[in-house]
Design an enzyme around this catalytic site. Structure first.
Site, PDB file in Angstrom:
ATOM      1  CB  CYS A 112      -0.959  -0.007   1.183  1.00 32.48           C
ATOM      2  SG  CYS A 112      -2.132  -1.383   1.159  1.00 32.48           S
ATOM      3  CG  HIS A 250      -2.895   3.410   2.712  1.00 32.95           C
ATOM      4  ND1 HIS A 250      -3.634   3.063   1.604  1.00 32.95           N
ATOM      5  CD2 HIS A 250      -2.852   2.301   3.500  1.00 32.95           C
ATOM      6  CE1 HIS A 250      -4.017   1.805   1.701  1.00 32.95           C
ATOM      7  NE2 HIS A 250      -3.555   1.324   2.852  1.00 32.95           N
ATOM      8  CG  ASN A 280      -6.892  -0.539   2.162  1.00 28.61           C
ATOM      9  OD1 ASN A 280      -6.228  -0.212   1.184  1.00 28.61           O
ATOM     10  ND2 ASN A 280      -6.351  -0.963   3.285  1.00 28.61           N
TER      11      ASN A 280
END
Length: 328
Positions: A112, A250, A280
């Site tokens: 990520c 993020h 996400n």
């Protein structure tokens, strides 16, 4: 000409929505419990025919169009992803072909954190070769989730986000910080399918091709490392959290994001998030969040934009940009 402007941006998200209401029914939990735990109301999921590369191509094409460029103008293509099109060749090969990119192409896998890694690499590359760069984050983590895994199912969404970097005289990256700690590699992992554990009937039967997460470890280390990275970047720039105009983290889950705000002192009104509607999306989460902010006209000339994220590995990174030159 060793700096850059972000002259184009685009996203690609599947039409298929997976709502929190659906997941609450599937896992027999309260809908409010899911929302309080992760802050997500719906996520996008790829449909037949869609892949990591196809989403990346669509997002890249939209970014190029906004920048007034084509693939032939791109000197370097960087694709950040942890869910590759296939083990070989790199996902960037498929994207390069799909967009007709004239120059080089390579992948970045920092999970990520991939987009922020790619941005720093792109900024460094621009200093050596000041020509347009296309940076894309694309992930389809829904393909790696065990259908009975509640903890990951409520979090992940599929999508891609892209930006075009075009050379300018002003260096927009005021400071940056990247890091990794491989001793924490088992906090989020997919065990099988690589050279360490090649695919076999046994690995398939045991479900070792699915993602596994240690939620508490991820939470604690994500906050710790991201906060540390943010502080290092601001210190390098000689600035404080009060100088930051926009914070793009993020888009992991709302509890982690709020903890980062609490520990850094960043004000909630500076937060850029669209977590609630996309979930996400891993390497794509920061460019997708930036896309919405840009479309809403939030970033103004001279604004300081702080990006920060973390990923499995563990990896982490942050970068402070001085926005300028281009707006929606």
């Amino acid at each position: 000409m060793d700096g850059f402007d972000i002259s184009g941006w685009g996203i690609a998200v599947p039409e298929q929505r997976v709502t929190t209401t659906e997941l609450a029914a599937r896992f027999d939990v309260d809908e409010d419990w899911i929302i309080s735990r992760c802050g997500i109301h719906e996520r996008r999921k790829i449909e037949p025919g869609q892949t990591t590369a196809s989403l990346a191509i669509d997002a890249g094409r939209a970014a190029l169009e906004r920048a007034g460029l084509t693939g032939k103008d791109i000197a370097h293509l960087i694709v950040a992803s942890a869910t590759p099109e296939q083990l070989s060749p790199a996902t960037s090969a498929f994207v390069q072909h799909g967009l007709g990119v004239a120059g080089s192409a390579h992948d970045v896998n920092a999970e990520c954190s991939g987009f922020i890694y790619g941005l720093v690499f792109g900024a460094a590359m621009m200093k050596m070769d000041p020509r347009p760069i296309l940076l894309i984050g694309s992930d389809t983590h829904s393909t790696q989730i065990n259908p009975v895994d509640r903890d990951l199912s409520i979090l992940v969404g599929d999508g891609a986000g892209a930006i075009v970097l075009t050379p300018t005289e002003q260096d927009r990256v005021l400071a940056w910080n990247l890091g990794a700690d491989g001793s924490r590699q088992d906090s989020l992992r997919v065990q099988a399918g690589g050279s360490r554990m090649p695919t076999s009937a046994t690995t398939f039967a045991d479900g070792l091709h699915y993602s596994e997460i240690k939620g508490n470890e991820i939470y604690l280390n994500a906050v710790r490392f991201t906060v540390r990275s943010v502080r290092a970047t601001l210190e390098q720039a000689g600035l404080t959290v009060d100088d930051v105009d926009h914070f793009v983290p993020h888009q992991a889950n709302i509890r982690i994001i709020n903890s980062i705000l609490d520990h850094t002192g960043l004000k909630p009104e500076k937060l850029v998030t669209n977590l609630w509607k996309y979930g996400n999306t891993a390497s794509a989460s920061m460019p997708i969040a930036m896309f919405d902010a840009l479309e809403e006209g939030r970033f103004k000339d001279g604004d300081l934009v702080l990006l920060a994220g973390f990923g499995a590995g563990m990896t982490w990174g942050s970068a402070l940009l001085k926005w300028g030159g281009v707006s929606a």
